[in-house]
Design a protein around this motif. Structure first.
Motif, PDB file in Angstrom:
ATOM      1  N   SER A   1       0.817  -1.217   0.000  1.00 26.55           N
ATOM      2  CA  SER A   1       0.000   0.000   0.000  1.00 26.55           C
ATOM      3  C   SER A   1       0.850   1.265   0.000  1.00 26.55           C
ATOM      4  N   ARG A   2       0.199   2.368  -0.357  1.00 25.40           N
ATOM      5  CA  ARG A   2       0.860   3.674  -0.354  1.00 25.40           C
ATOM      6  C   ARG A   2       1.277   4.055   1.063  1.00 25.40           C
ATOM      7  N   ASN A   3       0.449   3.708   2.056  1.00 27.76           N
ATOM      8  CA  ASN A   3       0.788   4.045   3.445  1.00 27.76           C
ATOM      9  C   ASN A   3       2.040   3.308   3.918  1.00 27.76           C
ATOM     10  N   LEU A   4       2.172   2.034   3.528  1.00 26.64           N
ATOM     11  CA  LEU A   4       3.365   1.280   3.913  1.00 26.64           C
ATOM     12  C   LEU A   4       4.613   1.871   3.277  1.00 26.64           C
ATOM     13  N   LEU A   5       4.487   2.309   2.035  1.00 37.06           N
ATOM     14  CA  LEU A   5       5.628   2.962   1.384  1.00 37.06           C
ATOM     15  C   LEU A   5       5.954   4.273   2.088  1.00 37.06           C
ATOM     16  N   GLY A   6       4.906   4.990   2.515  1.00 35.59           N
ATOM     17  CA  GLY A   6       5.124   6.239   3.250  1.00 35.59           C
ATOM     18  C   GLY A   6       5.826   6.004   4.573  1.00 35.59           C
ATOM     19  N   VAL A   7       5.425   4.956   5.293  1.00 34.90           N
ATOM     20  CA  VAL A   7       6.084   4.612   6.564  1.00 34.90           C
ATOM     21  C   VAL A   7       7.544   4.237   6.321  1.00 34.90           C
ATOM     22  N   ASN A   8       7.800   3.489   5.276  1.00 36.20           N
ATOM     23  CA  ASN A   8       9.164   3.108   4.926  1.00 36.20           C
ATOM     24  C   ASN A   8      10.026   4.350   4.688  1.00 36.20           C
ATOM     25  N   ASP A   9       9.487   5.306   3.941  1.00 39.24           N
ATOM     26  CA  ASP A   9      10.225   6.553   3.672  1.00 39.24           C
ATOM     27  C   ASP A   9      10.369   7.400   4.942  1.00 39.24           C
ATOM     28  N   LEU A  10       9.318   7.443   5.743  1.00 41.67           N
ATOM     29  CA  LEU A  10       9.350   8.226   6.981  1.00 41.67           C
ATOM     30  C   LEU A  10      10.412   7.713   7.931  1.00 41.67           C
ATOM     31  N   TYR A  11      10.476   6.396   8.133  1.00 37.76           N
ATOM     32  CA  TYR A  11      11.445   5.847   9.070  1.00 37.76           C
ATOM     33  C   TYR A  11      12.876   6.031   8.573  1.00 37.76           C
ATOM     34  N   SER A  12      13.072   5.960   7.272  1.00 36.07           N
ATOM     35  CA  SER A  12      14.398   6.269   6.730  1.00 36.07           C
ATOM     36  C   SER A  12      14.780   7.697   7.092  1.00 36.07           C
ATOM     37  N   ASN A  13      13.802   8.591   7.041  1.00 32.45           N
ATOM     38  CA  ASN A  13      14.035   9.996   7.371  1.00 32.45           C
ATOM     39  C   ASN A  13      14.313  10.195   8.860  1.00 32.45           C
ATOM     40  N   ILE A  14      13.533   9.521   9.697  1.00 31.89           N
ATOM     41  CA  ILE A  14      13.740   9.656  11.148  1.00 31.89           C
ATOM     42  C   ILE A  14      15.136   9.172  11.546  1.00 31.89           C
ATOM     43  N   LEU A  15      15.565   8.064  10.942  1.00 31.86           N
ATOM     44  CA  LEU A  15      16.898   7.561  11.270  1.00 31.86           C
ATOM     45  C   LEU A  15      17.993   8.477  10.741  1.00 31.86           C
ATOM     46  N   SER A  16      17.714   9.199   9.668  1.00 30.25           N
ATOM     47  CA  SER A  16      18.657  10.228   9.212  1.00 30.25           C
ATOM     48  C   SER A  16      18.741  11.343  10.244  1.00 30.25           C
ATOM     49  N   LEU A  17      17.595  11.671  10.840  1.00 30.35           N
ATOM     50  CA  LEU A  17      17.596  12.672  11.909  1.00 30.35           C
ATOM     51  C   LEU A  17      18.425  12.200  13.097  1.00 30.35           C
TER      52      LEU A  17
ATOM     53  N   ASP B   1       2.665  -2.629  14.620  1.00 33.34           N
ATOM     54  CA  ASP B   1       3.449  -2.754  13.388  1.00 33.34           C
ATOM     55  C   ASP B   1       4.383  -1.560  13.203  1.00 33.34           C
ATOM     56  N   MET B   2       3.859  -0.362  13.468  1.00 36.09           N
ATOM     57  CA  MET B   2       4.694   0.850  13.375  1.00 36.09           C
ATOM     58  C   MET B   2       5.971   0.682  14.196  1.00 36.09           C
ATOM     59  N   THR B   3       5.793   0.183  15.412  1.00 34.56           N
ATOM     60  CA  THR B   3       6.921   0.058  16.348  1.00 34.56           C
ATOM     61  C   THR B   3       7.931  -0.985  15.869  1.00 34.56           C
ATOM     62  N   LEU B   4       7.445  -2.144  15.457  1.00 35.35           N
ATOM     63  CA  LEU B   4       8.363  -3.207  15.032  1.00 35.35           C
ATOM     64  C   LEU B   4       9.111  -2.834  13.755  1.00 35.35           C
ATOM     65  N   TYR B   5       8.416  -2.209  12.804  1.00 40.22           N
ATOM     66  CA  TYR B   5       9.100  -1.734  11.595  1.00 40.22           C
ATOM     67  C   TYR B   5      10.243  -0.792  11.978  1.00 40.22           C
ATOM     68  N   TYR B   6       9.922   0.110  12.892  1.00 42.81           N
ATOM     69  CA  TYR B   6      10.892   1.129  13.306  1.00 42.81           C
ATOM     70  C   TYR B   6      12.116   0.505  13.984  1.00 42.81           C
ATOM     71  N   LEU B   7      11.895  -0.506  14.814  1.00 35.13           N
ATOM     72  CA  LEU B   7      13.008  -1.130  15.530  1.00 35.13           C
ATOM     73  C   LEU B   7      13.981  -1.824  14.572  1.00 35.13           C
ATOM     74  N   ILE B   8      13.476  -2.349  13.474  1.00 32.86           N
ATOM     75  CA  ILE B   8      14.366  -2.947  12.466  1.00 32.86           C
ATOM     76  C   ILE B   8      15.240  -1.861  11.835  1.00 32.86           C
ATOM     77  N   PHE B   9      14.617  -0.722  11.505  1.00 28.34           N
ATOM     78  CA  PHE B   9      15.382   0.409  10.971  1.00 28.34           C
ATOM     79  C   PHE B   9      16.451   0.857  11.974  1.00 28.34           C
ATOM     80  N   LEU B  10      16.070   0.934  13.236  1.00 31.12           N
ATOM     81  CA  LEU B  10      16.987   1.402  14.286  1.00 31.12           C
ATOM     82  C   LEU B  10      18.187   0.470  14.421  1.00 31.12           C
TER      83      LEU B  10
END
Length: 511
Positions: A37-53, A124-133
């Motif tokens: 979905s578009r939302n999942l792609l948005g979350v993927n892009d958002l978390y990449s951005n947060i980790l850049s921060l 799901d938001m949290t687990l996706y994020y922890l993998i990025f982290l």
């Protein structure tokens, strides 16, 4: 091997690597859009951005230490290199811990960054994020070793490793999306490949530089420590400001508009980012060469080289910006909108503001790279912080009034502050010259490029009245021929052009 040969080698491998990763990334994103979905792609892009921060925790330590390595590497002073690398290692291990702690502290607030998440649960938001982290934190235990490779102007080693890793990662992710479209598996595949790469890199660089494993290391003197931390303190302000200006757009979009819009913007930034990466390979490959040049050549020679690269940057970035102004919207239409609908296209005003920032960012690339190589960090230490504040205030206020375009107004205005102030500082500190000639050249380049873009835009409205692959391809040829012909005719008698032509002719002669 001399500066020019090393730069050429870095550029060659950089282009091969970027071409491979760009193609794979394009295919991967296309399949992602089709299968998830578009939302999942948005979350993927958002978390990449947060980790850049979160990478802000590095706070310029790497830049300061890279600068400090140029001289001992040029002198082949292995003992001094070992001392700097030991300090670098301790600093980056500390940074890894800081990033992990801050990253974990953010997890309860993720739901506030994801507006209109649709089917995505908080769990799901949290687990996706922890993998990025995990991916980000583990990087710090290895990445510091690349500083030695880059100080020796062997950037191609890092490029080749990253290229192979990216190809392997995307291969597995494509298979997952086609067979079992699941974001968990998609992210875990990336994490597994990256972990193997980090283990390999650690072992490979230890063999390449065996003295990195020596236990007998002389600590840096008090004066050397003080010099590094003095530069780092200045770079902290640069880093904070840069993050606030360059890394917050996606977060603001996701928080104030909706997370799905971050996915739409991500398509545009992937296209422009891919081309910018191609262009930046040239300029980033010569940073270490600039460091060597500054350490060994006169200011007259340095200034001449700087002007040549500045002219080249204006030409190349002007050409790519021109292409985007004419062709970006039609490309997005052909790639995504034609199949998935108008929700995947941004308004023209937001796109043109975004591209204006793209051009001016490119216009100051040589300034930023030269400043980094010269170690000029303190003279403008508050500049990036001011830029970051201006960007955040304007973007947050205007996004609530005029939507997405308001975010890019903040980005453009804050960026122009640096385009005005950095030349003044660098010309005074590095060359003992007035910056009037820099701004005069800027005016010439901008007028040339703006006039050419206007003519080509009007021509494009006729040729691409109906957007097809054929009309799009024809416009690519017209933009390429017309823009470069205009630049060649106007500037072919300049000293900078003659210098570049000489380099090209020598390369062709050797070939």
């Amino acid at each position: 091997m001399g500066r020019t040969k090393l730069a050429a080698k870095n550029i060659t491998f950089g282009y091969v690597g970027q071409l491979a990763t760009a193609l794979m990334s394009f295919i991967l994103r296309t399949i992602f859009i089709a299968r998830l979905s578009r939302n999942l792609l948005g979350v993927n892009d958002l978390y990449s951005n947060i980790l850049s921060l979160l990478s802000m925790a590095e706070l310029g330590i790497g830049t300061a230490l890279n600068f400090s390595l140029y001289a001992p590497v040029a002198r082949k002073d292995t003992e001094k290199v070992k001392s700097y690398m030991q300090m670098y290692r301790k600093a980056y291990h500390t940074i890894a811990i800081v990033v992990a702690v801050i990253g974990l502290a953010l997890t309860p607030f993720l739901k506030y960054f994801v507006k209109k998440p649709g089917e995505i649960t908080v769990r799901d938001m949290t687990l996706y994020y922890l993998i990025f982290l995990f991916n980000t934190v583990s990087t710090y235990f290895v990445s510091y070793k690349y500083s030695l490779v880059n100080a020796e102007q062997k950037n191609y080693i890092q490029t080749n490793i990253n290229t192979i890793t990216k190809i392997i990662t995307v291969f597995f992710q494509i298979i997952i999306l086609l067979v079992i479209p699941n974001l968990y598996l998609y992210l875990l595949a990336d994490a597994a490949v990256q972990l193997i790469q980090k283990l390999f890199v650690n072992n490979y660089l230890n063999r390449l530089y065996p003295y990195l494993t020596d236990k007998n290391v002389t600590p840096l003197s008090t004066e050397e420590h003080s010099e590094i931390w003095r530069k780092t303190r200045a770079l902290v302000l640069h880093k904070v400001g840069d993050v606030a200006r360059l890394q917050t757009d996606t977060l603001i979009i996701s928080s104030f508009i909706e997370v799905g819009m971050a996915a739409v913007v991500g398509n545009y930034t992937m296209v422009t980012g891919t081309i910018a990466n191609f262009v930046n390979i040239i300029f980033n490959s010569v940073i270490s060469g600039f460091g060597n040049l500054i350490a060994t050549e006169s200011k007259k020679k340095q200034f001449k080289t700087f002007k040549v690269y500045r002219f080249f940057a204006s030409w190349v970035y002007g050409f790519s910006a021109c292409g985007f102004f004419i062709l970006l919207q039609p490309l997005i239409y052909l790639w995504i909108v034609q199949k998935y609908g108008p929700d995947w296209m941004l308004g023209n005003l937001a796109v043109y503001l975004f591209l204006t920032d793209y051009y001016f960012k490119g216009d100051r690339i040589v300034l930023s790279n030269y400043k980094t190589a010269a170690g000029v960090f303190e003279q403008d230490k508050y500049l990036a912080l001011i830029q970051g504040i201006v960007n955040l205030v304007l973007s947050i206020v205007l996004v609530q009034k005029i939507g997405l375009a308001g975010i890019y107004v903040g980005t453009v205005v804050s960026g122009l502050i640096a385009n005005i102030t950095k030349p003044i500082i660098i010309y005074k500190v590095c060359f003992d010259k007035s910056s009037i000639s820099y701004f005069a050249d800027s005016a010439k380049y901008i007028i040339t490029e703006a006039a050419t873009i206007l003519v080509l835009y009007l021509l494009g409205t006729v040729i691409m009245k109906n957007i097809t692959i054929l009309s799009f391809a024809l416009m690519i040829v017209i933009v390429t021929v017309v823009f470069n012909a205009v630049f060649l005719i106007i500037y072919h008698k300049t000293e900078e052009y003659e210098y570049l032509k000489g380099i090209v002719l020598r390369k062709l002669g050797k070939a």
